[in-house]
Design a protein around this motif. Structure first.
Motif, PDB file in Angstrom:
ATOM      1  N   ARG A 171       1.187  -1.608  -0.260  1.00 17.78           N
ATOM      2  CA  ARG A 171       0.116  -0.223   0.214  1.00 17.78           C
ATOM      3  C   ARG A 171       0.778   1.470  -0.348  1.00 17.78           C
ATOM      4  NH1 ARG A 171      -4.573  -2.056   4.143  1.00 17.78           N
ATOM      5  NH2 ARG A 171      -5.731  -3.492   2.106  1.00 17.78           N
ATOM      6  N   ARG A 172       2.274   1.430   0.502  1.00 18.32           N
ATOM      7  CA  ARG A 172       3.260   1.875   0.112  1.00 18.32           C
ATOM      8  C   ARG A 172       3.116   2.677  -0.604  1.00 18.32           C
ATOM      9  NH1 ARG A 172       8.761   2.075   1.548  1.00 18.32           N
ATOM     10  NH2 ARG A 172       8.617   0.199   1.894  1.00 18.32           N
ATOM     11  N   TYR A 173       4.330   1.385  -1.503  1.00 18.47           N
ATOM     12  CA  TYR A 173       4.536   0.917  -2.706  1.00 18.47           C
ATOM     13  C   TYR A 173       3.176   2.212  -3.865  1.00 18.47           C
ATOM     14  CZ  TYR A 173       7.676  -1.864  -2.343  1.00 18.47           C
ATOM     15  OH  TYR A 173       9.002  -2.741  -2.141  1.00 18.47           O
ATOM     16  N   VAL A 174       1.998   1.844  -3.556  1.00 17.14           N
ATOM     17  CA  VAL A 174       0.457   2.587  -3.967  1.00 17.14           C
ATOM     18  C   VAL A 174       0.962   4.298  -4.474  1.00 17.14           C
ATOM     19  CG1 VAL A 174      -1.783   2.125  -4.072  1.00 17.14           C
ATOM     20  CG2 VAL A 174      -0.422   0.002  -4.269  1.00 17.14           C
ATOM     21  N   ALA A 175       0.773   4.448  -2.864  1.00 12.29           N
ATOM     22  CA  ALA A 175       0.766   5.371  -2.667  1.00 12.29           C
ATOM     23  C   ALA A 175       1.327   6.444  -3.302  1.00 12.29           C
ATOM     24  CB  ALA A 175       0.973   5.846  -0.942  1.00 12.29           C
ATOM     25  N   GLU A 176       2.205   5.640  -3.100  1.00 10.61           N
ATOM     26  CA  GLU A 176       4.318   6.773  -3.752  1.00 10.61           C
ATOM     27  C   GLU A 176       3.822   7.045  -5.572  1.00 10.61           C
ATOM     28  OE1 GLU A 176       7.533   4.138  -3.242  1.00 10.61           O
ATOM     29  OE2 GLU A 176       7.925   5.212  -0.492  1.00 10.61           O
ATOM     30  N   ILE A 177       3.106   5.751  -5.872  1.00 13.52           N
ATOM     31  CA  ILE A 177       2.784   5.862  -7.117  1.00 13.52           C
ATOM     32  C   ILE A 177       1.927   6.749  -7.731  1.00 13.52           C
ATOM     33  CG2 ILE A 177       2.041   4.688  -9.514  1.00 13.52           C
ATOM     34  CD1 ILE A 177       3.426   2.024  -8.282  1.00 13.52           C
ATOM     35  N   MET A 178       0.819   7.324  -6.917  1.00 14.97           N
ATOM     36  CA  MET A 178       0.271   7.601  -6.889  1.00 14.97           C
ATOM     37  C   MET A 178       0.360   9.506  -7.043  1.00 14.97           C
ATOM     38  SD  MET A 178      -3.081   5.857  -4.551  1.00 14.97           S
ATOM     39  CE  MET A 178      -3.740   7.521  -4.539  1.00 14.97           C
ATOM     40  N   THR A 179       1.156   9.365  -5.757  1.00 14.91           N
ATOM     41  CA  THR A 179       2.246  10.779  -5.669  1.00 14.91           C
ATOM     42  C   THR A 179       2.953  11.086  -7.042  1.00 14.91           C
ATOM     43  OG1 THR A 179       1.956  10.685  -3.219  1.00 14.91           O
ATOM     44  CG2 THR A 179       3.743  12.260  -4.180  1.00 14.91           C
ATOM     45  N   LEU A 180       3.062  10.164  -7.485  1.00 16.99           N
ATOM     46  CA  LEU A 180       3.954  10.353  -8.442  1.00 16.99           C
ATOM     47  C   LEU A 180       3.096  10.747  -9.565  1.00 16.99           C
ATOM     48  CD1 LEU A 180       7.094   9.739  -9.273  1.00 16.99           C
ATOM     49  CD2 LEU A 180       6.342   8.569 -10.432  1.00 16.99           C
ATOM     50  N   LEU A 181       2.371  10.218  -9.627  1.00 20.60           N
ATOM     51  CA  LEU A 181       0.915  10.515 -11.048  1.00 20.60           C
ATOM     52  C   LEU A 181       0.165  11.788 -10.512  1.00 20.60           C
ATOM     53  CD1 LEU A 181       0.380   6.978 -12.498  1.00 20.60           C
ATOM     54  CD2 LEU A 181       1.973   8.677 -13.386  1.00 20.60           C
ATOM     55  N   GLY A 182       0.105  12.305  -9.783  1.00 19.53           N
ATOM     56  CA  GLY A 182      -0.470  13.757  -9.760  1.00 19.53           C
ATOM     57  C   GLY A 182      -1.581  12.872  -8.959  1.00 19.53           C
ATOM     58  N   ALA A 183      -2.269  11.372  -8.852  1.00 18.41           N
ATOM     59  CA  ALA A 183      -3.906  11.269  -8.691  1.00 18.41           C
ATOM     60  C   ALA A 183      -4.247  11.105  -7.313  1.00 18.41           C
ATOM     61  CB  ALA A 183      -3.395   9.749  -9.226  1.00 18.41           C
ATOM     62  N   ASN A 184      -5.514  11.312  -7.414  1.00 14.84           N
ATOM     63  CA  ASN A 184      -6.071  11.320  -5.918  1.00 14.84           C
ATOM     64  C   ASN A 184      -6.423  10.306  -5.826  1.00 14.84           C
ATOM     65  OD1 ASN A 184      -5.569  14.047  -5.776  1.00 14.84           O
ATOM     66  ND2 ASN A 184      -7.036  14.621  -6.775  1.00 14.84           N
ATOM     67  N   SER A 185      -6.435   9.487  -6.804  1.00 22.09           N
ATOM     68  CA  SER A 185      -7.084   7.707  -6.756  1.00 22.09           C
ATOM     69  C   SER A 185      -6.581   6.815  -7.713  1.00 22.09           C
ATOM     70  CB  SER A 185      -8.464   7.526  -6.954  1.00 22.09           C
ATOM     71  OG  SER A 185      -8.889   7.973  -8.319  1.00 22.09           O
ATOM     72  N   ARG A 186      -6.686   5.840  -7.588  1.00 26.45           N
ATOM     73  CA  ARG A 186      -6.213   4.459  -7.596  1.00 26.45           C
ATOM     74  C   ARG A 186      -6.745   4.805  -8.720  1.00 26.45           C
ATOM     75  NH1 ARG A 186      -5.666  -0.738  -3.525  1.00 26.45           N
ATOM     76  NH2 ARG A 186      -4.588   0.075  -2.010  1.00 26.45           N
ATOM     77  N   PHE A 187      -8.103   4.999  -9.609  1.00 29.46           N
ATOM     78  CA  PHE A 187      -8.502   5.048 -10.804  1.00 29.46           C
ATOM     79  C   PHE A 187      -7.681   5.925 -11.431  1.00 29.46           C
ATOM     80  CE2 PHE A 187     -11.850   6.142 -13.593  1.00 29.46           C
ATOM     81  CZ  PHE A 187     -11.577   5.728 -14.504  1.00 29.46           C
ATOM     82  N   GLN A 188      -7.806   6.414 -10.852  1.00 32.89           N
ATOM     83  CA  GLN A 188      -7.324   8.057 -11.299  1.00 32.89           C
ATOM     84  C   GLN A 188      -5.689   7.712 -11.752  1.00 32.89           C
ATOM     85  OE1 GLN A 188      -6.647  11.690  -9.299  1.00 32.89           O
ATOM     86  NE2 GLN A 188      -7.086  13.051 -11.204  1.00 32.89           N
ATOM     87  N   ALA A 189      -4.957   6.927 -11.121  1.00 33.03           N
ATOM     88  CA  ALA A 189      -3.800   6.802 -11.449  1.00 33.03           C
ATOM     89  C   ALA A 189      -3.538   5.797 -12.192  1.00 33.03           C
ATOM     90  CB  ALA A 189      -3.185   6.293 -10.073  1.00 33.03           C
ATOM     91  N   GLY A 190      -4.486   5.186 -12.605  1.00 37.78           N
ATOM     92  CA  GLY A 190      -4.347   3.934 -13.970  1.00 37.78           C
ATOM     93  C   GLY A 190      -4.899   4.844 -15.126  1.00 37.78           C
ATOM     94  N   VAL A 191      -6.128   5.740 -15.028  1.00 37.22           N
ATOM     95  CA  VAL A 191      -5.607   5.920 -16.485  1.00 37.22           C
ATOM     96  C   VAL A 191      -4.683   7.324 -16.907  1.00 37.22           C
ATOM     97  CG1 VAL A 191      -7.891   7.953 -17.059  1.00 37.22           C
ATOM     98  CG2 VAL A 191      -9.005   6.565 -15.521  1.00 37.22           C
ATOM     99  N   ARG A 192      -4.498   8.442 -15.734  1.00 36.04           N
ATOM    100  CA  ARG A 192      -2.921   8.896 -15.776  1.00 36.04           C
ATOM    101  C   ARG A 192      -2.049   8.114 -16.448  1.00 36.04           C
ATOM    102  NH1 ARG A 192      -1.409  13.683 -15.955  1.00 36.04           N
ATOM    103  NH2 ARG A 192       0.823  14.022 -15.246  1.00 36.04           N
ATOM    104  N   ALA A 193      -1.634   7.142 -16.046  1.00 39.37           N
ATOM    105  CA  ALA A 193      -0.772   5.311 -16.423  1.00 39.37           C
ATOM    106  C   ALA A 193      -1.092   5.612 -18.170  1.00 39.37           C
ATOM    107  CB  ALA A 193      -0.760   5.072 -15.502  1.00 39.37           C
ATOM    108  N   ALA A 194      -2.424   5.353 -18.058  1.00 39.27           N
ATOM    109  CA  ALA A 194      -2.238   5.158 -19.513  1.00 39.27           C
ATOM    110  C   ALA A 194      -2.258   6.132 -20.630  1.00 39.27           C
ATOM    111  CB  ALA A 194      -3.974   4.065 -19.787  1.00 39.27           C
ATOM    112  N   GLU A 195      -2.742   6.867 -20.239  1.00 34.07           N
ATOM    113  CA  GLU A 195      -2.681   8.113 -21.037  1.00 34.07           C
ATOM    114  C   GLU A 195      -1.045   8.611 -21.505  1.00 34.07           C
ATOM    115  OE1 GLU A 195      -4.913  10.811 -18.520  1.00 34.07           O
ATOM    116  OE2 GLU A 195      -6.562  11.120 -19.709  1.00 34.07           O
TER     117      GLU A 195
END
Length: 212
Positions: A171-195
């Motif tokens: 979960r810490r990894y997930v939080a770090e990835i979300m911060t890296l992508l500037g995402a507020n949610s896991r879904f948003q992180a996935g969308v931004r990563a795909a974009e």
């Protein structure tokens, strides 16, 4: 007309398409970099539109750190490279079945069409505010695996087991990835990563199954 000649005419705005992999894109990138390094376009608005997997981050990073009015966005687009200056002249490069072609354009009707196309893609492209650096090869692979699992809805418990880490660490990894992508949610992180082209269109990994 060459890209250097066209850039020398710029007075108000330069729109650039840096597509992925194409040789023309690499050449245009080099010419643009030289122009900017030499002080060109100090008062010109520059918009860089990169393909989702374009490898021009060195130029992008420099422009984001510069004080000149540069905007960078990422979008999915075909393999071509283009330069539009002040909405009145353009250079369009593309690979075709007969080889690489570069065309200088000044026809107002064609320029208007190109500008409209650029503006449409730009409007829906992802704003890049900073370089996204995933780390070394091993970390990049782990990040992509986690993003894939988030996209597929794999539970934290199953994903943590696959990585041989605790759920808390995962979960810490997930939080770090979300911060890296500037995402507020896991879904948003996935969308931004795909974009941004950090994920393939189809999942690269099989969905981990819970151990019975």
């Amino acid at each position: 007309m060459t890209a250097r000649e066209l850039l020398a005419e710029a007075a108000d705005q330069v729109d650039v398409v840096l597509a992925a992999e194409a040789a023309h894109a690499r050449l245009l990138h080099s010419v643009l970099d030289d122009w900017l390094t030499a002080g060109g376009g100090d008062t010109v608005r520059i918009r860089l539109l990169c393909a989702h997997n374009a490898r021009h981050w060195d130029l992008v990073q420099r422009q984001l750190e510069d004080e000149r009015p540069t905007e960078v966005r990422v979008a999915r687009m075909p393999l071509l490279a283009a330069l539009i200056v002040d909405g009145r002249a353009a250079l369009v490069c593309a690979d075709s079945t007969v080889g690489r072609r570069a065309s200088a354009i000044r026809d107002p009707g064609v320029i208007e069409t190109l500008q409209t196309l650029f503006d449409g893609i730009w409007q829906n492209a992802v704003v890049v505010s900073e370089r996204i650096e995933l780390g070394d090869r091993a970390r990049r692979e782990m990040v992509r695996m986690i993003l894939d699992w988030l996209r597929l809805g794999v539970t934290d418990e199953v994903a943590a087991r696959q990585l041989s880490v605790s759920v808390r660490t995962y979960r810490r990894y997930v939080a770090e990835i979300m911060t890296l992508l500037g995402a507020n949610s896991r879904f948003q992180a996935g969308v931004r990563a795909a974009e941004l082209g950090l994920l393939p269109v189809m999942p690269a990994h099989r969905v981990p199954q819970p151990r019975r």
